[in-house]
Write an enzyme that holds these catalytic residues in place. Structure first.
Site, PDB file in Angstrom:
ATOM      1  N   SER A   1      90.979  16.665  44.458  1.00  7.61           N
ATOM      2  CA  SER A   1      90.645  15.312  43.987  1.00  7.61           C
ATOM      3  C   SER A   1      89.821  14.589  45.037  1.00  7.61           C
ATOM      4  CB  SER A   1      91.961  14.550  43.753  1.00  7.61           C
ATOM      5  OG  SER A   1      91.744  13.153  43.719  1.00  7.61           O
TER       6      SER A   1
ATOM      7  N   TYR B   1      99.999  10.624  45.282  1.00  2.00           N
ATOM      8  CA  TYR B   1      98.949  11.503  44.758  1.00  2.00           C
ATOM      9  C   TYR B   1      97.991  11.916  45.875  1.00  2.00           C
ATOM     10  CZ  TYR B   1      95.196  12.899  41.481  1.00  2.00           C
ATOM     11  OH  TYR B   1      94.229  13.588  40.778  1.00  2.00           O
TER      12      TYR B   1
HETATM   13  P1  NAP Z   1      96.178  15.403  32.209  1.00  5.36           P
HETATM   14  O1  NAP Z   1      95.227  15.097  31.092  1.00  5.36           O
HETATM   15  O2  NAP Z   1      97.336  14.496  32.478  1.00  5.36           O
HETATM   16  O3  NAP Z   1      96.706  16.910  32.023  1.00  5.36           O
HETATM   17  C1  NAP Z   1      97.613  17.421  32.973  1.00  5.36           C
HETATM   18  C2  NAP Z   1      98.340  18.561  32.300  1.00  5.36           C
HETATM   19  O4  NAP Z   1      99.323  19.106  33.191  1.00  5.36           O
HETATM   20  C3  NAP Z   1      99.100  18.078  31.058  1.00  5.36           C
HETATM   21  O5  NAP Z   1      99.015  19.025  30.020  1.00  5.36           O
HETATM   22  C4  NAP Z   1     100.517  17.961  31.587  1.00  5.36           C
HETATM   23  O6  NAP Z   1     101.509  18.044  30.604  1.00  5.36           O
HETATM   24  C5  NAP Z   1     100.560  19.185  32.490  1.00  5.36           C
HETATM   25  N1  NAP Z   1     101.714  19.139  33.382  1.00  5.36           N
HETATM   26  C6  NAP Z   1     102.209  18.071  34.036  1.00  5.36           C
HETATM   27  N2  NAP Z   1     103.303  18.414  34.718  1.00  5.36           N
HETATM   28  C7  NAP Z   1     103.540  19.735  34.472  1.00  5.36           C
HETATM   29  C8  NAP Z   1     104.537  20.675  34.878  1.00  5.36           C
HETATM   30  N3  NAP Z   1     105.545  20.323  35.681  1.00  5.36           N
HETATM   31  N4  NAP Z   1     104.443  21.944  34.422  1.00  5.36           N
HETATM   32  C9  NAP Z   1     103.449  22.322  33.592  1.00  5.36           C
HETATM   33  N5  NAP Z   1     102.460  21.483  33.160  1.00  5.36           N
HETATM   34  C10 NAP Z   1     102.519  20.206  33.612  1.00  5.36           C
HETATM   35  O7  NAP Z   1      95.366  15.475  33.578  1.00  5.36           O
HETATM   36  P2  NAP Z   1      93.826  15.800  33.834  1.00  5.36           P
HETATM   37  O8  NAP Z   1      93.089  14.517  33.976  1.00  5.36           O
HETATM   38  O9  NAP Z   1      93.357  16.846  32.873  1.00  5.36           O
HETATM   39  O10 NAP Z   1      93.934  16.426  35.309  1.00  5.36           O
HETATM   40  C11 NAP Z   1      94.151  17.805  35.487  1.00  5.36           C
HETATM   41  C12 NAP Z   1      94.125  18.040  36.986  1.00  5.36           C
HETATM   42  O11 NAP Z   1      92.918  17.502  37.527  1.00  5.36           O
HETATM   43  C13 NAP Z   1      95.265  17.334  37.717  1.00  5.36           C
HETATM   44  O12 NAP Z   1      95.701  18.134  38.794  1.00  5.36           O
HETATM   45  C14 NAP Z   1      94.594  16.062  38.262  1.00  5.36           C
HETATM   46  O13 NAP Z   1      95.252  15.579  39.423  1.00  5.36           O
HETATM   47  C15 NAP Z   1      93.233  16.586  38.578  1.00  5.36           C
HETATM   48  N6  NAP Z   1      92.159  15.601  38.638  1.00  5.36           N
HETATM   49  C16 NAP Z   1      91.906  14.783  37.565  1.00  5.36           C
HETATM   50  C17 NAP Z   1      90.812  13.905  37.657  1.00  5.36           C
HETATM   51  C18 NAP Z   1      90.441  12.970  36.534  1.00  5.36           C
HETATM   52  O14 NAP Z   1      89.591  12.082  36.792  1.00  5.36           O
HETATM   53  N7  NAP Z   1      91.005  13.112  35.350  1.00  5.36           N
HETATM   54  C19 NAP Z   1      90.011  13.877  38.786  1.00  5.36           C
HETATM   55  C20 NAP Z   1      90.348  14.706  39.851  1.00  5.36           C
HETATM   56  C21 NAP Z   1      91.413  15.571  39.758  1.00  5.36           C
HETATM   57  P3  NAP Z   1     102.085  16.645  30.041  1.00  5.36           P
HETATM   58  O15 NAP Z   1     101.150  16.248  28.943  1.00  5.36           O
HETATM   59  O16 NAP Z   1     103.476  16.943  29.559  1.00  5.36           O
HETATM   60  O17 NAP Z   1     102.082  15.653  31.194  1.00  5.36           O
HETATM   61  C1  GCO Z   2      92.938   7.140  40.422  1.00  5.07           C
HETATM   62  C2  GCO Z   2      92.458   8.301  39.608  1.00  5.07           C
HETATM   63  C3  GCO Z   2      91.958   9.404  40.516  1.00  5.07           C
HETATM   64  C4  GCO Z   2      91.455  10.544  39.694  1.00  5.07           C
HETATM   65  C5  GCO Z   2      90.967  11.665  40.524  1.00  5.07           C
HETATM   66  C6  GCO Z   2      89.791  11.284  41.325  1.00  5.07           C
HETATM   67  O1  GCO Z   2      93.945   6.523  40.028  1.00  5.07           O
HETATM   68  O2  GCO Z   2      92.269   6.865  41.426  1.00  5.07           O
HETATM   69  O3  GCO Z   2      93.472   8.790  38.745  1.00  5.07           O
HETATM   70  O4  GCO Z   2      92.997   9.801  41.363  1.00  5.07           O
HETATM   71  O5  GCO Z   2      92.450  11.039  38.871  1.00  5.07           O
HETATM   72  O6  GCO Z   2      91.971  12.253  41.269  1.00  5.07           O
HETATM   73  O7  GCO Z   2      89.290  12.456  41.936  1.00  5.07           O
END
Ligand code: NAP
Ligand code: GCO
Length: 270
Positions: A150, A163
């Site tokens: 992230s 986080y």
């Molecule tokens: P999301 O839409 O919340 O999807 C996360 C998935 O992980 C959901 O299906 C969730 O299930 C599942 N999960 C949570 N806890 C779990 C567990 N204990 N065992 C198995 N599955 C589990 O998140 P996303 O935005 O796609 O993000 C995916 C990854 O990218 C995360 O690691 C996040 O930190 C990272 N990320 C996201 C962003 C962004 O801007 N979106 C940016 C940088 C990094 P539930 O639906 O039950 O919660």
């Molecule tokens: C926040 C956001 C970010 C993104 C992502 C950015 O609250 O700042 O959720 O943490 O999810 O991780 O890279």
């Protein structure tokens, strides 16, 4: 060892990819990219309802995905899942530690149980998952582990202490796996997405009562050279690269797919 590079180096044909938390969101997009590159898709999620919805969603775009119900923080459940995958599908060639949560609470107001839960899912689980697949990767003398890091692997901000601590730790776990297992031809890298339009960031993009954009939405757009959020599909190409033979000498690297946020001081307010 001389290698003749060709575009097949980017192919994932014959590879088995396991993406955690991939019923929807970023994980679903990464799995879709891997399938387009030829990989067999295996994913898990936290409950049967999500897994069933995920299988249907993959089927709608022509992907026959194998779904497992597994809480990635439960080491016994993870080891059982990996044993079943290896017995019925094959050894995991590519592991993507994607499952993750965030809890946005000012640190001095955050209860320790919530802090621990974020660390457990976002940092301890990638350790558990990697530990479960590495023995077979060692036997095969090849493997790819991709940890979804992230911006918060590099930067802090208000309300995301747990986080940021987890994602900062995940950056270093990535580097340590790369260091410890590189001689087995196992590459471990990270992808650091910028701000992506998913359920996880939906609260940061909610329209305000007066119809205006969320202040954080406007802030992120001002911090991104491309002046926009991105969608999860923008991560497919970088992920296929890190999962393929084309990146066999890339190890311990965090590839930030952030539209340039980390490079940019931000637009001067008008
Ligand atoms: P999301 O839409 O919340 O999807 C996360 C998935 O992980 C959901 O299906 C969730 O299930 C599942 N999960 C949570 N806890 C779990 C567990 N204990 N065992 C198995 N599955 C589990 O998140 P996303 O935005 O796609 O993000 C995916 C990854 O990218 C995360 O690691 C996040 O930190 C990272 N990320 C996201 C962003 C962004 O801007 N979106 C940016 C940088 C990094 P539930 O639906 O039950 O919660
Ligand atoms: C926040 C956001 C970010 C993104 C992502 C950015 O609250 O700042 O959720 O943490 O999810 O991780 O890279």
């Amino acid at each position: 060892m001389t290698q003749t590079f060709d575009m097949n180096s980017f192919s994932l044909n014959g590879k088995i990819a396991l993406i955690t938390g991939a019923s929807y969101g970023i994980g679903f997009s990464l799995a879709t990219g891997f399938a387009k590159a030829g990989a067999t898709i295996v994913f898990n999620d936290i409950n049967q309802n999500l897994v069933n919805k995920g299988i249907e969603a993959y089927k709608e775009i022509g992907i026959t995905a194998h779904g497992y119900v597994c809480d990635v923080t439960d080491e016994k459940a993870v080891q059982t899942m990996i044993q079943d995958i290896e017995k019925n599908i094959g050894a995991v060639d590519i592991l993507v530690n994607n499952a993750g949560i965030i809890k946005r609470v000012p640190m001095h107001e955050m209860n320790v149980e919530d802090f621990r839960k974020v660390i457990d899912i976002d940092l301890n689980a990638p350790f558990i998952m990697a530990k479960a697949v590495i023995p077979s990767m060692i036997k095969k003398r090849q493997g790819k582990i991709i940890n979804i890091c992230s911006m918060m692997s590099e930067l802090g901000r208000e309300t995301v202490s747990a986080y940021a601590a987890a994602k900062g730790g995940l950056k270093m776990l990535t580097k340590n796996i790369a260091s410890e297992y590189g001689h087995h031809n196992i590459q471990c890298n990270g992808i650091g997405p910028g701000y992506i339009e998913t359920i996880q960031t939906a609260p940061l993009r909610e329209k305000q009562a007066d119809g205006s954009r969320h202040p954080f939405d406007q802030f992120i757009v001002s911090r991104t050279p491309a002046n926009r959020w991105r969608c999860a599909d923008d991560l497919m190409g970088p992920a296929v690269f890190l999962a393929s033979d084309a990146s066999n000498f890339v190890n311990g690297h965090i590839l930030y797919v952030d539209g340039g946020i980390l490079a940019y001081i931000g637009k001067q307010p008008e």
